[in-house]
Write a protein that holds these residues in place. Structure first.
Motif, PDB file in Angstrom:
ATOM      1  N   GLY A  82       0.819  -1.213   0.000  1.00 38.68           N
ATOM      2  CA  GLY A  82       0.000   0.000   0.000  1.00 38.68           C
ATOM      3  C   GLY A  82       0.850   1.259   0.000  1.00 38.68           C
ATOM      4  N   GLY A  83       1.839   1.280   0.912  1.00 42.74           N
ATOM      5  CA  GLY A  83       2.709   2.446   0.999  1.00 42.74           C
ATOM      6  C   GLY A  83       3.471   2.655  -0.299  1.00 42.74           C
ATOM      7  N   GLY A  84       3.920   1.544  -0.894  1.00 42.19           N
ATOM      8  CA  GLY A  84       4.659   1.637  -2.160  1.00 42.19           C
ATOM      9  C   GLY A  84       3.806   2.258  -3.244  1.00 42.19           C
ATOM     10  N   ILE A  85       2.551   1.793  -3.328  1.00 37.03           N
ATOM     11  CA  ILE A  85       1.657   2.347  -4.356  1.00 37.03           C
ATOM     12  C   ILE A  85       1.389   3.828  -4.076  1.00 37.03           C
ATOM     13  N   GLY A  86       1.126   4.151  -2.809  1.00 41.20           N
ATOM     14  CA  GLY A  86       0.857   5.548  -2.457  1.00 41.20           C
ATOM     15  C   GLY A  86       2.034   6.445  -2.776  1.00 41.20           C
ATOM     16  N   PHE A  87       3.226   5.975  -2.441  1.00 44.57           N
ATOM     17  CA  PHE A  87       4.458   6.744  -2.686  1.00 44.57           C
ATOM     18  C   PHE A  87       4.664   6.958  -4.181  1.00 44.57           C
ATOM     19  N   LEU A  92       4.404  10.448  -9.031  1.00 48.32           N
ATOM     20  CA  LEU A  92       3.942  10.673 -10.402  1.00 48.32           C
ATOM     21  C   LEU A  92       3.012  11.888 -10.467  1.00 48.32           C
ATOM     22  N   ALA A  93       2.089  11.985  -9.494  1.00 51.27           N
ATOM     23  CA  ALA A  93       1.168  13.126  -9.496  1.00 51.27           C
ATOM     24  C   ALA A  93       1.924  14.420  -9.217  1.00 51.27           C
ATOM     25  N   GLY A  94       3.007  14.310  -8.416  1.00 47.04           N
ATOM     26  CA  GLY A  94       3.781  15.502  -8.087  1.00 47.04           C
ATOM     27  C   GLY A  94       4.527  16.057  -9.275  1.00 47.04           C
ATOM     28  N   THR A 149       3.630  12.649  -0.004  1.00 48.76           N
ATOM     29  CA  THR A 149       4.622  12.673  -1.075  1.00 48.76           C
ATOM     30  C   THR A 149       4.251  13.743  -2.102  1.00 48.76           C
ATOM     31  N   PHE A 150       2.982  13.750  -2.481  1.00 49.88           N
ATOM     32  CA  PHE A 150       2.479  14.735  -3.441  1.00 49.88           C
ATOM     33  C   PHE A 150       2.715  16.156  -2.921  1.00 49.88           C
ATOM     34  N   HIS A 151       2.318  16.367  -1.670  1.00 52.10           N
ATOM     35  CA  HIS A 151       2.479  17.682  -1.048  1.00 52.10           C
ATOM     36  C   HIS A 151       3.960  18.059  -0.963  1.00 52.10           C
ATOM     37  N   GLY A 152       4.805  17.087  -0.587  1.00 54.60           N
ATOM     38  CA  GLY A 152       6.241  17.346  -0.457  1.00 54.60           C
ATOM     39  C   GLY A 152       6.847  17.809  -1.771  1.00 54.60           C
ATOM     40  N   ILE A 153       6.458  17.167  -2.861  1.00 55.35           N
ATOM     41  CA  ILE A 153       7.025  17.550  -4.159  1.00 55.35           C
ATOM     42  C   ILE A 153       6.515  18.924  -4.575  1.00 55.35           C
ATOM     43  N   ARG A 154       5.218  19.174  -4.323  1.00 51.65           N
ATOM     44  CA  ARG A 154       4.653  20.453  -4.755  1.00 51.65           C
ATOM     45  C   ARG A 154       5.181  21.638  -3.948  1.00 51.65           C
ATOM     46  N   THR A 155       5.698  21.394  -2.749  1.00 53.03           N
ATOM     47  CA  THR A 155       6.155  22.523  -1.945  1.00 53.03           C
ATOM     48  C   THR A 155       7.665  22.727  -2.034  1.00 53.03           C
ATOM     49  N   ILE A 156       8.324  22.010  -2.949  1.00 53.38           N
ATOM     50  CA  ILE A 156       9.755  22.248  -3.127  1.00 53.38           C
ATOM     51  C   ILE A 156       9.969  23.670  -3.662  1.00 53.38           C
ATOM     52  N   PRO A 181      15.038  14.453  -2.672  1.00 57.00           N
ATOM     53  CA  PRO A 181      15.494  14.881  -1.339  1.00 57.00           C
ATOM     54  C   PRO A 181      14.663  16.020  -0.776  1.00 57.00           C
ATOM     55  N   GLY A 182      14.159  16.875  -1.637  1.00 52.59           N
ATOM     56  CA  GLY A 182      13.345  17.988  -1.161  1.00 52.59           C
ATOM     57  C   GLY A 182      12.012  17.520  -0.602  1.00 52.59           C
ATOM     58  N   ALA A 183      11.485  16.434  -1.173  1.00 55.44           N
ATOM     59  CA  ALA A 183      10.191  15.935  -0.715  1.00 55.44           C
ATOM     60  C   ALA A 183      10.334  15.007   0.485  1.00 55.44           C
ATOM     61  N   LEU A 184      11.548  14.563   0.753  1.00 57.94           N
ATOM     62  CA  LEU A 184      11.758  13.516   1.764  1.00 57.94           C
ATOM     63  C   LEU A 184      11.217  13.850   3.165  1.00 57.94           C
ATOM     64  N   PRO A 185      11.411  15.072   3.685  1.00 59.49           N
ATOM     65  CA  PRO A 185      10.853  15.335   5.015  1.00 59.49           C
ATOM     66  C   PRO A 185       9.351  15.074   5.060  1.00 59.49           C
ATOM     67  N   SER A 186       8.652  15.507   4.030  1.00 57.99           N
ATOM     68  CA  SER A 186       7.209  15.314   3.977  1.00 57.99           C
ATOM     69  C   SER A 186       6.863  13.834   3.798  1.00 57.99           C
ATOM     70  N   VAL A 187       7.646  13.124   2.962  1.00 55.24           N
ATOM     71  CA  VAL A 187       7.408  11.689   2.750  1.00 55.24           C
ATOM     72  C   VAL A 187       7.522  10.939   4.078  1.00 55.24           C
TER      73      VAL A 187
END
Lengths: 272, 277
Positions: A82-87, A92-94, A149-156, A181-187
């Motif tokens: 589940g986590g893998g699919i979500g990540f 991809l959406a990010g 993950t999505f949020h983390g990528i969008r807020t880079i 790496p920029g999204a990692l804290p949020s991930v």
């Protein structure tokens, strides 16, 4: 936050340590006294000593470890799927507007469905076997990882992406060196949410239908009024949850060593 | 390559001695400077702007701009905020496309980002999750560790290679950013008010450093600034941008290295520029 003066000696520190444990220890002592004196029925709540004895006994005959191992295996399988699919979907959406348009609104809608509400359907689909439990955990853990993950990528910081372009980074290099790496804290925040949901889902799934695992162990004990085993099961869940959280903290401290807020001891230094 | 490097060392040593200098040493320095000016290597490329215009919606930021920047020149562009200086720099870098007109670097038209043009931003823009060395060698070209370490040494931060960017001061972060720009040996270096956020002392240090590195590498430099004193202290030529066009184009013929405590001729030049801004 107020900065407390540093302790002048170890004695004061030890005293503070004792003071912080005084309340839980006091409750335990009172609880034990109440149980032994008969004020508290052992059918409702076992004495702490009885729980300790049950812990020792189940550890000795191996049942505890067997059940804990089975539960952990289910939890991890569900999390990885589940986590893998979500990540993956989050990434991809990010980075792709197309994937975002196709998936995001559906994901936002689905995440508001309490995933435990689909248990009847899941039993119809998978019966009461392993798949049902793993499926439920997978559904539960996918959403927090997707969202964060999505949020983390969008807020880079877009300025960093612009810099990377000026300095000649290609798409792959941009992903590995800036976006991920920029999204990692949020991930990792998402991972911690997922871990919490993982145990919660598993407890429910194991109490409904199982022939092994910590949830089964406690439900089975309830039928025989073994309240000590029930309390033990709750404590084991708490410990497993705490263990998962500690592991994530260690991952954070390592993977986010660059981040001033995540450095080991950083929070302690800042607050003590 | 070894010749300018040894010269640089000599000059550095000379400027160190200058601190407690007697007259003879001062003369040595002066002589070195003159020699240096004659021998200055020109590795830069000429930049040519031809009828350059840029509009954002209805607002015309640059209109019909013609400008020729000879190879190796240090050009300062001065103007009020919002006069289009940053826009101009982004156009030269290839980050944005002009509405009309042409830009060419070394005779080739700029269509997209150029590998021989590097831009230093107002903020250092270091990647916080890479150590200083990893930031300098961000393109990860072959042998990047060595070239990045050399570039760090050039800006005087060799000992900070393994630090996280979060622990650097503002001036140090900009020096790392400068090293990152130098790694690929650019022929054109664009600076977008990179010293604006620094305190006065650090800014003066950065001026010395930039001048020193520019003289060694000989790249074409375009410096955007709103600080007229900075422009006069560093540039060969100052341009004032106003209402989307060039209001003043003035050469600065002061000897190098220049002292920050401005002499009378520098003050006169500053006054002329300020009149136009």
């Amino acid at each position: 936050m107020a900065v407390r003066p540093q302790h002048k000696n170890r004695g004061a520190a030890a005293l503070q340590f004792l003071a912080s444990w005084a309340l839980p220890l006091g409750i335990l002592v009172l609880w034990e006294i109440a149980s032994r004196s008969g004020v508290l029925s052992t059918r409702l709540l076992p004495a702490p000593s009885a729980v300790a004895a049950a812990f020792w006994e189940s550890l000795r005959n191996g049942t505890l470890l067997t059940h804990a191992a089975i539960s952990t295996e289910r939890a991890l399988k569900g999390l990885i799927i589940g986590g893998g699919i979500g990540f993956a979907l989050g990434i991809l959406a990010g980075i792709s507007r197309l994937v975002e348009t196709v998936f995001d609104s559906s994901m936002q809608m689905l995440r508001n469905v309490p995933h435990l509400a689909i248990i009847p359907l899941v039993i119809l689909w998978f019966g009461i076997g392993e798949e049902a439990k793993i499926f439920l955990v997978a559904i539960g853990t996918a959403f927090p990882l997707y969202l964060n993950t999505f949020h983390g990528i969008r807020t880079i910081d877009v300025r960093l992406i612009e810099m990377a372009r000026v300095y000649g980074l290609g798409r792959l290099a941009l992903f590995w060196r800036v976006i991920l790496p920029g999204a990692l804290p949020s991930v990792l925040v998402g991972l911690r949410f997922s871990l919490g949901i993982m145990w919660l889902t598993l407890i429910v799934a194991e109490t409904i239908s199982a022939s092994s695992g910590i949830g089964y162990m406690t439900m089975n004990a309830r039928e025989f009024l073994q309240t000590d085993i029930v309390v033990l099961g709750i404590i084991v869940y708490a410990l497993l949850g705490k263990l998962a959280d500690t592991i994530t903290r260690l991952i954070e401290a390592r993977a986010l060593a660059w981040h001033p807020a995540y450095r080991l001891n950083a929070t302690r230094e800042a607050t003590s | 390559m070894s010749e300018p490097a040894s010269d640089l060392r000599l000059r550095k040593r000379a400027s160190l001695q200058q601190a407690g200098a007697g007259e003879t040493q001062l003369n040595v320095v002066q002589e070195l400077i003159h020699r240096k000016q004659e021998e200055r290597p020109v590795n830069g490329h000429a930049v040519l702007l031809n009828g350059l215009s840029k509009s954002f919606g209805d607002r015309r930021v640059l209109s019909e701009l013609d400008l020729e920047i000879p190879a190796g020149q240090l050009l300062a562009i001065v103007g009020r905020s919002g006069c289009g200086k940053s826009t101009l720099l982004r156009l030269i870098a290839g980050l944005d496309r002009p509405t009309s007109g042409k830009i060419s670097v070394a005779g080739t038209d700029v269509e997209s980002l150029q590998s021989n043009v590097r831009l230093l931003f107002q903020d250092a823009r270091l990647l916080p999750w890479h150590r200083v060395l990893g930031n300098v060698g961000i393109a990860r070209t072959k042998g990047w560790r060595e070239t990045a370490a050399a570039a760090l040494a050039d800006v005087g931060l060799a000992d900070r290679a393994n630090d996280w960017p979060a622990v650097l001061s503002g001036g140090q972060a900009q020096r790392v950013a400068l090293a990152r720009a130098l790694v690929s040996r650019p022929s054109v270096l664009l600076l977008d008010e990179p010293f604006g956020a620094l305190d006065a002392l650090t800014r003066m240090e950065m001026h010395r450093l930039l001048e020193c590195i520019w003289r060694e590498h000989g790249f074409t430099t375009v410096l955007i600034t709103h600080d007229v004193a900075e422009a006069v202290a560093l540039a060969d030529r100052v341009i004032v941008l106003r209402d989307g066009g060039i209001a003043l184009d003035m050469p600065i013929d002061l000897p190098r290295p220049r002292r920050e405590a401005a002499d009378t001729s520098a003050v006169a030049l500053q006054a002329r520029i300020l009149d136009e801004v």
